[in-house]
Design a protein around this motif. Structure first.
Motif, PDB file in Angstrom:
ATOM      1  N   SER A 189       0.806  -1.227   0.000  1.00  0.00           N
ATOM      2  CA  SER A 189       0.000   0.000   0.000  1.00  0.00           C
ATOM      3  C   SER A 189       0.837   1.275   0.000  1.00  0.00           C
ATOM      4  O   SER A 189       0.285   2.369   0.142  1.00  0.00           O
ATOM      5  CB  SER A 189      -0.931   0.002   1.228  1.00  0.00           C
ATOM      6  N   HIS A 190       2.174   1.155  -0.156  1.00  0.00           N
ATOM      7  CA  HIS A 190       3.036   2.339  -0.151  1.00  0.00           C
ATOM      8  C   HIS A 190       3.788   2.463  -1.475  1.00  0.00           C
ATOM      9  O   HIS A 190       4.015   1.475  -2.180  1.00  0.00           O
ATOM     10  CB  HIS A 190       4.015   2.270   1.020  1.00  0.00           C
ATOM     11  N   HIS A 191       4.195   3.679  -1.784  1.00  0.00           N
ATOM     12  CA  HIS A 191       4.841   3.961  -3.061  1.00  0.00           C
ATOM     13  C   HIS A 191       6.353   3.739  -3.035  1.00  0.00           C
ATOM     14  O   HIS A 191       6.954   3.436  -4.074  1.00  0.00           O
ATOM     15  CB  HIS A 191       4.563   5.409  -3.485  1.00  0.00           C
ATOM     16  N   VAL A 192       6.978   3.907  -1.873  1.00  0.00           N
ATOM     17  CA  VAL A 192       8.428   3.753  -1.793  1.00  0.00           C
ATOM     18  C   VAL A 192       8.795   3.318  -0.380  1.00  0.00           C
ATOM     19  O   VAL A 192       8.103   3.657   0.593  1.00  0.00           O
ATOM     20  CB  VAL A 192       9.152   5.072  -2.181  1.00  0.00           C
ATOM     21  N   LEU A 193       9.877   2.551  -0.267  1.00  0.00           N
ATOM     22  CA  LEU A 193      10.425   2.132   1.027  1.00  0.00           C
ATOM     23  C   LEU A 193      11.717   2.891   1.283  1.00  0.00           C
ATOM     24  O   LEU A 193      12.583   2.969   0.402  1.00  0.00           O
ATOM     25  CB  LEU A 193      10.702   0.623   1.025  1.00  0.00           C
ATOM     26  N   VAL A 194      11.865   3.427   2.491  1.00  0.00           N
ATOM     27  CA  VAL A 194      13.118   4.038   2.918  1.00  0.00           C
ATOM     28  C   VAL A 194      13.627   3.232   4.107  1.00  0.00           C
ATOM     29  O   VAL A 194      12.941   3.134   5.133  1.00  0.00           O
ATOM     30  CB  VAL A 194      12.930   5.512   3.326  1.00  0.00           C
ATOM     31  N   GLY A 195      14.801   2.628   3.970  1.00  0.00           N
ATOM     32  CA  GLY A 195      15.300   1.811   5.069  1.00  0.00           C
ATOM     33  C   GLY A 195      16.629   1.171   4.746  1.00  0.00           C
ATOM     34  O   GLY A 195      17.290   1.486   3.752  1.00  0.00           O
ATOM     35  N   ALA A 213       7.381  -7.016  -4.039  1.00  0.00           N
ATOM     36  CA  ALA A 213       6.180  -6.172  -4.032  1.00  0.00           C
ATOM     37  C   ALA A 213       6.248  -5.060  -5.070  1.00  0.00           C
ATOM     38  O   ALA A 213       5.307  -4.269  -5.190  1.00  0.00           O
ATOM     39  CB  ALA A 213       5.983  -5.564  -2.640  1.00  0.00           C
ATOM     40  N   GLU A 214       7.366  -4.994  -5.819  1.00  0.00           N
ATOM     41  CA  GLU A 214       7.577  -3.979  -6.859  1.00  0.00           C
ATOM     42  C   GLU A 214       7.527  -2.560  -6.290  1.00  0.00           C
ATOM     43  O   GLU A 214       6.945  -1.643  -6.879  1.00  0.00           O
ATOM     44  CB  GLU A 214       6.551  -4.153  -7.989  1.00  0.00           C
ATOM     45  N   VAL A 215       8.173  -2.395  -5.126  1.00  0.00           N
ATOM     46  CA  VAL A 215       8.226  -1.094  -4.449  1.00  0.00           C
ATOM     47  C   VAL A 215       9.646  -0.543  -4.528  1.00  0.00           C
ATOM     48  O   VAL A 215      10.577  -1.180  -4.023  1.00  0.00           O
ATOM     49  CB  VAL A 215       7.803  -1.230  -2.967  1.00  0.00           C
ATOM     50  N   PRO A 216       9.871   0.608  -5.144  1.00  0.00           N
ATOM     51  CA  PRO A 216      11.205   1.219  -5.178  1.00  0.00           C
ATOM     52  C   PRO A 216      11.744   1.458  -3.770  1.00  0.00           C
ATOM     53  O   PRO A 216      10.983   1.694  -2.831  1.00  0.00           O
ATOM     54  CB  PRO A 216      10.973   2.530  -5.932  1.00  0.00           C
ATOM     55  N   VAL A 217      13.081   1.415  -3.650  1.00  0.00           N
ATOM     56  CA  VAL A 217      13.727   1.517  -2.341  1.00  0.00           C
ATOM     57  C   VAL A 217      14.775   2.625  -2.352  1.00  0.00           C
ATOM     58  O   VAL A 217      15.602   2.706  -3.264  1.00  0.00           O
ATOM     59  CB  VAL A 217      14.419   0.182  -1.962  1.00  0.00           C
ATOM     60  N   GLU A 271      26.135  -4.410   0.968  1.00  0.00           N
ATOM     61  CA  GLU A 271      26.539  -3.606  -0.183  1.00  0.00           C
ATOM     62  C   GLU A 271      26.026  -4.236  -1.472  1.00  0.00           C
ATOM     63  O   GLU A 271      25.639  -3.540  -2.421  1.00  0.00           O
ATOM     64  CB  GLU A 271      28.061  -3.471  -0.226  1.00  0.00           C
ATOM     65  N   GLY A 272      26.030  -5.562  -1.518  1.00  0.00           N
ATOM     66  CA  GLY A 272      25.543  -6.256  -2.704  1.00  0.00           C
ATOM     67  C   GLY A 272      24.065  -6.034  -2.942  1.00  0.00           C
ATOM     68  O   GLY A 272      23.622  -5.922  -4.095  1.00  0.00           O
ATOM     69  N   ASN A 273      23.272  -5.978  -1.861  1.00  0.00           N
ATOM     70  CA  ASN A 273      21.844  -5.706  -2.011  1.00  0.00           C
ATOM     71  C   ASN A 273      21.609  -4.318  -2.595  1.00  0.00           C
ATOM     72  O   ASN A 273      20.720  -4.115  -3.424  1.00  0.00           O
ATOM     73  CB  ASN A 273      21.147  -5.836  -0.659  1.00  0.00           C
ATOM     74  N   THR A 274      22.399  -3.346  -2.138  1.00  0.00           N
ATOM     75  CA  THR A 274      22.292  -1.983  -2.670  1.00  0.00           C
ATOM     76  C   THR A 274      22.666  -1.955  -4.147  1.00  0.00           C
ATOM     77  O   THR A 274      22.004  -1.300  -4.964  1.00  0.00           O
ATOM     78  CB  THR A 274      23.203  -1.036  -1.868  1.00  0.00           C
ATOM     79  N   GLU A 275      23.717  -2.675  -4.506  1.00  0.00           N
ATOM     80  CA  GLU A 275      24.132  -2.744  -5.905  1.00  0.00           C
ATOM     81  C   GLU A 275      23.066  -3.419  -6.768  1.00  0.00           C
ATOM     82  O   GLU A 275      22.821  -3.007  -7.905  1.00  0.00           O
ATOM     83  CB  GLU A 275      25.457  -3.494  -6.017  1.00  0.00           C
ATOM     84  N   LEU A 276      22.413  -4.444  -6.234  1.00  0.00           N
ATOM     85  CA  LEU A 276      21.354  -5.118  -6.977  1.00  0.00           C
ATOM     86  C   LEU A 276      20.213  -4.154  -7.291  1.00  0.00           C
ATOM     87  O   LEU A 276      19.694  -4.132  -8.420  1.00  0.00           O
ATOM     88  CB  LEU A 276      20.833  -6.320  -6.185  1.00  0.00           C
ATOM     89  N   LEU A 277      19.821  -3.350  -6.308  1.00  0.00           N
ATOM     90  CA  LEU A 277      18.780  -2.342  -6.555  1.00  0.00           C
ATOM     91  C   LEU A 277      19.185  -1.401  -7.675  1.00  0.00           C
ATOM     92  O   LEU A 277      18.378  -1.068  -8.557  1.00  0.00           O
ATOM     93  CB  LEU A 277      18.522  -1.542  -5.275  1.00  0.00           C
ATOM     94  N   HIS A 278      20.442  -0.981  -7.649  1.00  0.00           N
ATOM     95  CA  HIS A 278      20.948  -0.065  -8.681  1.00  0.00           C
ATOM     96  C   HIS A 278      20.904  -0.728 -10.051  1.00  0.00           C
ATOM     97  O   HIS A 278      20.455  -0.119 -11.035  1.00  0.00           O
ATOM     98  CB  HIS A 278      22.369   0.356  -8.327  1.00  0.00           C
ATOM     99  N   GLY A 322      16.133   1.327  -7.219  1.00  0.00           N
ATOM    100  CA  GLY A 322      16.475   1.984  -5.965  1.00  0.00           C
ATOM    101  C   GLY A 322      17.875   2.549  -6.000  1.00  0.00           C
ATOM    102  O   GLY A 322      18.621   2.371  -6.965  1.00  0.00           O
ATOM    103  N   ARG A 323      18.227   3.249  -4.904  1.00  0.00           N
ATOM    104  CA  ARG A 323      19.547   3.851  -4.813  1.00  0.00           C
ATOM    105  C   ARG A 323      19.862   4.126  -3.352  1.00  0.00           C
ATOM    106  O   ARG A 323      18.986   4.081  -2.481  1.00  0.00           O
ATOM    107  CB  ARG A 323      19.618   5.156  -5.602  1.00  0.00           C
ATOM    108  N   PHE A 324      21.131   4.433  -3.093  1.00  0.00           N
ATOM    109  CA  PHE A 324      21.593   4.773  -1.752  1.00  0.00           C
ATOM    110  C   PHE A 324      21.530   6.281  -1.551  1.00  0.00           C
ATOM    111  O   PHE A 324      21.934   7.051  -2.430  1.00  0.00           O
ATOM    112  CB  PHE A 324      23.024   4.272  -1.550  1.00  0.00           C
ATOM    113  N   VAL A 325      21.019   6.702  -0.390  1.00  0.00           N
ATOM    114  CA  VAL A 325      21.009   8.116  -0.023  1.00  0.00           C
ATOM    115  C   VAL A 325      21.790   8.255   1.279  1.00  0.00           C
ATOM    116  O   VAL A 325      21.448   7.649   2.285  1.00  0.00           O
ATOM    117  CB  VAL A 325      19.577   8.659   0.124  1.00  0.00           C
TER     118      VAL A 325
END
Length: 369
Positions: free
Chosen positions: A268-274, A287-291, A302-309, A314-317
């Motif tokens: 039910s949410h548009h984006v995940l921050v975590g 769930a097809e939710v950008p991160v 670090e690998g999970n972050t790279e996979l999102l990229h 998703g991306r790292f902030v």
């Protein structure tokens, strides 16, 4: 009915989450036990080493990175690691008494203990390893006699085969096993200016940083609405979150403690921050939710972050200011950048891992090392 033993350990949520998801699917066709043998055999040692792990990854991540890199040079295949004899004994009793037909390991220690026990004469049981990391894979996962390695994506499979030397027929892309309850929801399939843009926020770090991140998200656009999931951090973080929520207006922030409704919240949410934990990232992918990743443990995450990229989802902030700019970018031009991310995750289809692994477990007798 086949008996399947699933072995996990509570160092981080990914191992347990993967084990539960596989068990959830397998219990429809098999008798299943999900066990944390480390916690059962050495409860006090487990409690304190888990606390040490969580403290180290949160407070001195550079030290954890050193230990992680050291583990990549370690060879666990020679015998039971020092101090873990009681875990091997407990596992042996479990194998002798319950007599499983297959074993699934979601934590890298257990395959080596199984190999030792089999060499000692314990009845040999086919087993497979579910690798809960992506793209950054420590050697500790890979040097056992596991019949199969289940991995999350093609990039990880290529790493294991081409760089780590694992035989191609032993590495299967299943995707990370997430609960079948996790799915893409209709409520947050689209967005346009003027509608509420729902952010699911799972905070990490000190209270002052959490407050800054929450304020940054609310400042990104008036449409932003934030659901804050504090989990076990209620005592430590509630005051900071509650203060920011009061200043923003109660209709813009919802605060939750521990919840079992993460699948429904993601849908039910548009984006995940975590944090870039294995379970949270892959549940979001399913769930097809950008991160937007605000923290990762050096080494495995670090690998999970790279996979999102790589997936474009998703991306790292690194700072609250960067988090605010990232949300503004997603919302610009009626959310065009967010829509592109959403579409890429839909095309990636990073789901069905638990069911695929359950099928492989039923076929383990057909695979040979």
């Amino acid at each position: 009915m086949k008996r399947v033993l699933i072995l996990t350990a509570g160092y981080g949520d990914g191992h347990n989450s993967a084990a539960r998801a596989v068990g959830e699917v397998l219990q429809e066709s098999a008798e299943v036990r999900v066990c944390d043998v480390c916690a059962e055999a050495l409860p006090e040692v487990f409690k304190w080493t888990k606390r040490l792990y969580l403290w180290m990854t949160a407070r001195v991540p550079w030290l954890w990175r050193c230990l992680y890199d050291l583990s990549d040079t370690s060879d666990w295949s020679g015998g039971v690691p020092p101090g873990l004899g009681p875990v091997a004994v407990r596992l042996r009793v479990m194998l002798d008494e319950w007599k499983p037909d297959a074993v699934v390991c979601t934590f890298p220690l257990y395959p080596y203990l199984l190999d030792v026990l089999f060499r000692q004469g314990v009845h040999r049981v086919p087993y497979m390893t579910v690798v809960t990391d992506s793209l950054a894979i420590s050697r500790t996962w890979l040097e056992s006699d596991a019949r199969l390695f289940a991995v999350s994506d093609e990039g990880t499979r290529s790493l294991l085969v081409e760089e780590k030397g694992i035989a191609p027929d032993r590495v299967v892309v299943t995707h990370f096993p997430v609960s079948p309850k996790v799915h893409a929801g209709d409520e947050a399939k689209s967005w346009c200016a003027g509608q509420a843009f729902k952010v699911l926020y799972v905070p990490q770090g000190r209270p002052s940083l959490v407050e800054e991140e929450l304020v940054a998200m609310l400042d990104a656009a008036p449409e932003v609405r934030v659901t804050v999931v504090l989990g076990h951090k209620v005592r430590r973080l509630y005051r900071a979150v509650h203060g920011a929520a009061l200043r923003a207006g109660r209709d813009r922030v919802r605060i939750l403690g521990w919840t079992h409704r993460m699948p429904q919240l993601l849908a039910s949410h548009h984006v995940l921050v975590g944090k870039a934990g294995g379970a949270s990232v892959h549940e979001a992918l399913a769930a097809e939710v950008p991160v937007l990743v605000n923290h990762f443990v050096p080494g495995q995450e670090e690998g999970n972050t790279e996979l999102l990229h790589r997936l474009g989802g998703g991306r790292f902030v690194s700072t609250p200011a960067e988090l605010r700019r990232a949300l503004q970018f997603l919302l610009d031009q009626d959310g065009s950048a967010w829509s592109v991310m959403k579409q890429r995750l839909h095309q990636a289809r990073m789901k069905g891992g638990a069911a695929h692994i359950a099928e492989l477990v039923q076929q383990l007798d057909d695979f040979h090392v």
